[in-house]
Scaffold this motif. Structure first.
Motif, PDB file in Angstrom:
ATOM      1  N   THR A  95      20.311   1.001  27.209  1.00  0.00           N
ATOM      2  CA  THR A  95      19.953   0.001  28.285  1.00  0.00           C
ATOM      3  C   THR A  95      18.374  -0.598  28.404  1.00  0.00           C
ATOM      4  OG1 THR A  95      19.851   1.800  29.955  1.00  0.00           O
ATOM      5  CG2 THR A  95      21.902   0.450  30.051  1.00  0.00           C
ATOM      6  N   THR A  96      17.458   0.558  27.777  1.00  0.00           N
ATOM      7  CA  THR A  96      15.985  -0.085  27.484  1.00  0.00           C
ATOM      8  C   THR A  96      16.130  -0.978  26.264  1.00  0.00           C
ATOM      9  OG1 THR A  96      15.364   1.931  26.262  1.00  0.00           O
ATOM     10  CG2 THR A  96      15.540   2.056  28.778  1.00  0.00           C
ATOM     11  N   GLY A  97      17.148  -0.959  25.502  1.00  0.00           N
ATOM     12  CA  GLY A  97      16.828  -1.595  24.423  1.00  0.00           C
ATOM     13  C   GLY A  97      16.364  -0.812  23.058  1.00  0.00           C
ATOM     14  N   GLU A  98      16.163   0.557  23.134  1.00  0.00           N
ATOM     15  CA  GLU A  98      15.624   1.324  22.272  1.00  0.00           C
ATOM     16  C   GLU A  98      16.733   1.764  21.239  1.00  0.00           C
ATOM     17  OE1 GLU A  98      13.342   5.366  21.964  1.00  0.00           O
ATOM     18  OE2 GLU A  98      13.918   4.857  23.809  1.00  0.00           O
ATOM     19  N   ALA A  99      16.606   2.074  20.296  1.00  0.00           N
ATOM     20  CA  ALA A  99      17.514   2.445  19.354  1.00  0.00           C
ATOM     21  C   ALA A  99      17.099   3.983  18.799  1.00  0.00           C
ATOM     22  CB  ALA A  99      17.601   1.647  17.850  1.00  0.00           C
ATOM     23  N   ILE A 100      18.005   4.998  19.151  1.00  0.00           N
ATOM     24  CA  ILE A 100      17.392   6.331  18.989  1.00  0.00           C
ATOM     25  C   ILE A 100      18.549   7.023  17.840  1.00  0.00           C
ATOM     26  CG2 ILE A 100      17.395   8.445  19.745  1.00  0.00           C
ATOM     27  CD1 ILE A 100      17.137   7.429  22.519  1.00  0.00           C
ATOM     28  N   ARG A 101      17.991   7.285  16.855  1.00  0.00           N
ATOM     29  CA  ARG A 101      18.480   8.044  15.687  1.00  0.00           C
ATOM     30  C   ARG A 101      19.147   9.385  15.815  1.00  0.00           C
ATOM     31  NH1 ARG A 101      18.744  10.891  10.789  1.00  0.00           N
ATOM     32  NH2 ARG A 101      19.849   9.777   9.237  1.00  0.00           N
ATOM     33  N   TYR A 102      20.278   9.814  15.627  1.00  0.00           N
ATOM     34  CA  TYR A 102      20.879  11.040  15.891  1.00  0.00           C
ATOM     35  C   TYR A 102      21.249  11.708  14.679  1.00  0.00           C
ATOM     36  CZ  TYR A 102      25.420   8.788  15.453  1.00  0.00           C
ATOM     37  OH  TYR A 102      26.525   7.835  15.046  1.00  0.00           O
ATOM     38  N   ASP A 103      21.182  13.017  14.448  1.00  0.00           N
ATOM     39  CA  ASP A 103      22.053  13.746  13.436  1.00  0.00           C
ATOM     40  C   ASP A 103      23.251  14.369  14.001  1.00  0.00           C
ATOM     41  OD1 ASP A 103      19.758  14.100  11.346  1.00  0.00           O
ATOM     42  OD2 ASP A 103      18.624  14.634  13.015  1.00  0.00           O
ATOM     43  N   ALA A 104      23.270  14.498  15.213  1.00  0.00           N
ATOM     44  CA  ALA A 104      24.489  14.843  15.906  1.00  0.00           C
ATOM     45  C   ALA A 104      24.605  13.980  17.160  1.00  0.00           C
ATOM     46  CB  ALA A 104      24.654  16.321  16.034  1.00  0.00           C
ATOM     47  N   LEU A 105      25.580  13.612  17.798  1.00  0.00           N
ATOM     48  CA  LEU A 105      25.947  12.878  18.821  1.00  0.00           C
ATOM     49  C   LEU A 105      27.108  13.367  19.840  1.00  0.00           C
ATOM     50  CD1 LEU A 105      25.630  10.297  20.773  1.00  0.00           C
ATOM     51  CD2 LEU A 105      27.050   8.991  19.359  1.00  0.00           C
ATOM     52  N   VAL A 106      26.897  13.770  20.915  1.00  0.00           N
ATOM     53  CA  VAL A 106      27.896  14.341  21.959  1.00  0.00           C
ATOM     54  C   VAL A 106      28.053  13.415  23.037  1.00  0.00           C
ATOM     55  CG1 VAL A 106      28.614  16.077  23.645  1.00  0.00           C
ATOM     56  CG2 VAL A 106      27.286  16.811  21.381  1.00  0.00           C
ATOM     57  N   LEU A 107      29.352  12.915  23.143  1.00  0.00           N
ATOM     58  CA  LEU A 107      29.697  12.040  24.258  1.00  0.00           C
ATOM     59  C   LEU A 107      30.076  12.701  25.400  1.00  0.00           C
ATOM     60  CD1 LEU A 107      31.495   9.412  21.645  1.00  0.00           C
ATOM     61  CD2 LEU A 107      29.416   9.192  22.775  1.00  0.00           C
ATOM     62  N   ALA A 108      29.434  12.556  26.563  1.00  0.00           N
ATOM     63  CA  ALA A 108      29.672  13.061  27.581  1.00  0.00           C
ATOM     64  C   ALA A 108      29.529  12.054  28.870  1.00  0.00           C
ATOM     65  CB  ALA A 108      28.806  14.217  27.821  1.00  0.00           C
ATOM     66  N   THR A 109      30.286  11.086  28.616  1.00  0.00           N
ATOM     67  CA  THR A 109      30.136   9.930  29.397  1.00  0.00           C
ATOM     68  C   THR A 109      30.823   9.982  30.848  1.00  0.00           C
ATOM     69  OG1 THR A 109      31.592   8.795  28.080  1.00  0.00           O
ATOM     70  CG2 THR A 109      29.362   8.246  27.893  1.00  0.00           C
ATOM     71  N   GLY A 110      31.937  11.107  30.712  1.00  0.00           N
ATOM     72  CA  GLY A 110      32.346  11.283  32.121  1.00  0.00           C
ATOM     73  C   GLY A 110      33.546  10.528  32.404  1.00  0.00           C
ATOM     74  N   SER A 111      33.681  10.119  33.817  1.00  0.00           N
ATOM     75  CA  SER A 111      34.782   9.274  34.107  1.00  0.00           C
ATOM     76  C   SER A 111      34.333   8.210  35.291  1.00  0.00           C
ATOM     77  CB  SER A 111      36.104   9.813  34.759  1.00  0.00           C
ATOM     78  OG  SER A 111      35.651  10.700  35.838  1.00  0.00           O
ATOM     79  N   LYS A 112      35.302   7.253  35.360  1.00  0.00           N
ATOM     80  CA  LYS A 112      34.915   6.125  36.582  1.00  0.00           C
ATOM     81  C   LYS A 112      36.073   6.032  37.548  1.00  0.00           C
ATOM     82  CE  LYS A 112      36.339   2.490  33.537  1.00  0.00           C
ATOM     83  NZ  LYS A 112      36.048   1.365  32.539  1.00  0.00           N
ATOM     84  N   PRO A 113      35.788   5.889  38.741  1.00  0.00           N
ATOM     85  CA  PRO A 113      36.871   5.770  39.717  1.00  0.00           C
ATOM     86  C   PRO A 113      37.750   4.661  39.446  1.00  0.00           C
ATOM     87  CG  PRO A 113      34.637   5.915  40.758  1.00  0.00           C
ATOM     88  CD  PRO A 113      34.496   5.407  39.333  1.00  0.00           C
ATOM     89  N   PHE A 114      39.099   4.753  39.570  1.00  0.00           N
ATOM     90  CA  PHE A 114      40.198   3.925  39.444  1.00  0.00           C
ATOM     91  C   PHE A 114      40.306   3.200  40.667  1.00  0.00           C
ATOM     92  CE2 PHE A 114      44.399   2.524  40.271  1.00  0.00           C
ATOM     93  CZ  PHE A 114      44.793   1.617  39.339  1.00  0.00           C
TER      94      PHE A 114
END
Length: 406
Positions: A95-114
């Motif tokens: 969201t800051t506009g920065e691009a960050i390179r990864y060798d591994a990425l873990v998605l832990a974005t959770g959930s949102k209320p319905f």
């Protein structure tokens, strides 16, 4: 040195970082944690205690990612969310506009209320119950002595009702199912639970849908209209009708999702991209999502072992048992609580005078398959380890009739 990017800093993401830093004794991984919330990871299970005198600091989870200076190998960035994943360049955009390179990425974005799309769901005075920020907003809108309505009578719904009670409001709970906590308890257990929480000042409305949220003269939510024609006055409305996986990064990145949402992974929490994993409530492991902390911890520990080149157990048959106290009422549900196993039988005992209910589910050979305890869950600690094993002696005492009064 390799870079691991963790998208999300909830309880599962925090456990991943803690496990990896413990296992990565050679210092092979630099970890960048991108946390959407303004707070480091905290105990979301104990969220309602935030309105009962505990502070955000009290709920914070300790570990190498607890603050920006705790560990030089961990870069924690608050108020920063991943907006895009580029698998070709192996970068995430924030969201800051920065691009960050990864060798591994873990998605832990959770959930949102319905939030059910009922008319008026977006009026001022309507809230969700998910984060410390949500609770701050509810606290600011609460009016002691006035009614508040919670839409949803599951675990989180009852927690939200307790939060309104702690704020001095008169809570009502509306649940579409015919009983509270329909995923954890059966009809008899739900009946006992409903009576017990009503004794503690909660107004329960089960088996009825929400028709709309109505606005008052000031444009704020002032009442909830039910499908049966009932209108419930409400100074505050809280939606707690379940959650949905936060998987909006999947489609633009070309990652598959499960039938009911969530980043689709194999039993080792790996997506089809061998550099990307998913854990916690956003992961659809073999197509199924899990909404409890314990399965998320198991996923996190498995991925940490994989990243540190250690043997990892596939994620299968997670323990979905729960044992907790809701509005002062003990509730436990474990194993095959609803007797879905073919050939199973249920032994039950209802003590209306004491306000307790016990149910044990057994196989034809008297193997304990699961159970439900409402009102008195002290036997849970003894019974739970015996799931899949012969019935322990404690079970017979639990189901025995009470001694006659002297």
């Amino acid at each position: 040195m390799k870079t691991l990017v963790v998208a999300g800093h909830g309880m599962a993401g925090h456990r991943l970082v803690s496990e990896l830093r413990s296992l990565d004794t050679a210092g092979s991984w630099r970890v960048v944690v991108l946390a959407e919330e303004p707070h480091p990871a905290y105990d979301r299970v104990a969220l309602s205690s935030y309105l009962d005198g505990r502070s955000a600091a009290d709920l914070a989870l300790s570990g190498p990612d607890a603050d920006a200076d705790a560990d030089p190998m961990v870069d924690l960035r608050l108020n920063t969310r991943v907006t895009a994943v580029d698998r070709d360049t192996r970068t995430v955009t924030t969201t800051t506009g920065e691009a960050i390179r990864y060798d591994a990425l873990v998605l832990a974005t959770g959930s949102k209320p319905f939030i059910p799309p009922v008319p008026g769901h977006d009026l001022p005075g309507c809230f969700v119950y998910r984060s410390l920020t949500d609770l701050d907003a509810i606290r600011g809108a609460a009016v002691p002595g006035r009614p508040g309505v919670v839409i949803g009578g599951g675990l989180l719904g009852l927690e939200a009702a307790n939060a309104l009670r702690l704020l001095g409001m008169e809570p009502h709970v509306v649940e579409l199912a015919p009983r509270l906590m329909p995923l954890q308890v059966d009809a008899a257990g739900g009946g006992v639970l409903g009576r017990r929480v009503e004794e503690r000042g909660l107004h329960v409305h089960c088996g009825v849908a929400t028709a709309s949220v109505q606005a008052g003269p000031d444009g704020r939510a002032s009442a909830v209209a039910l499908a049966d024609g009932t209108a419930l006055e409400a100074a505050v409305v809280v939606f707690s009708a379940g959650v949905r996986p936060r998987d909006e990064l999947a489609a633009p990145a070309g990652l598959p999702t499960g039938e009911r949402g969530g980043f689709l992974t194999d039993p080792l929490c790996r997506t089809p991209d061998d550099r990307i994993w998913a854990i916690g409530e956003c992961a659809a492991v073999s197509g199924r999502t899990y909404g409890l902390a314990a399965p998320g911890y198991r996923m996190a520990e498995s991925v940490a072992r994989q990243l540190s080149a250690r043997p990892a157990e596939p994620f299968t048959d997670p323990d979905m048992s729960t044992s907790l106290k809701l509005l002062g009422v003990e509730v436990a549900s474990f194993g095959d609580a609803h007797a879905h196993t073919e050939g199973s039988m249920a032994l039950t005992r209802l003590d209306a005078s004491a306000g307790t209910y016990a149910k044990l589910v057994l196989s034809p050979t008297h193997t304990l398959l699961g159970g439900i305890l409402v009102g008195d869950a002290r036997a849970y600690a003894t019974l739970h380890p015996f799931v899949g094993h012969p019935l322990p002696p404690a079970a017979h005492h639990l189901l025995a009739a009470p001694a006659p009064a002297a």
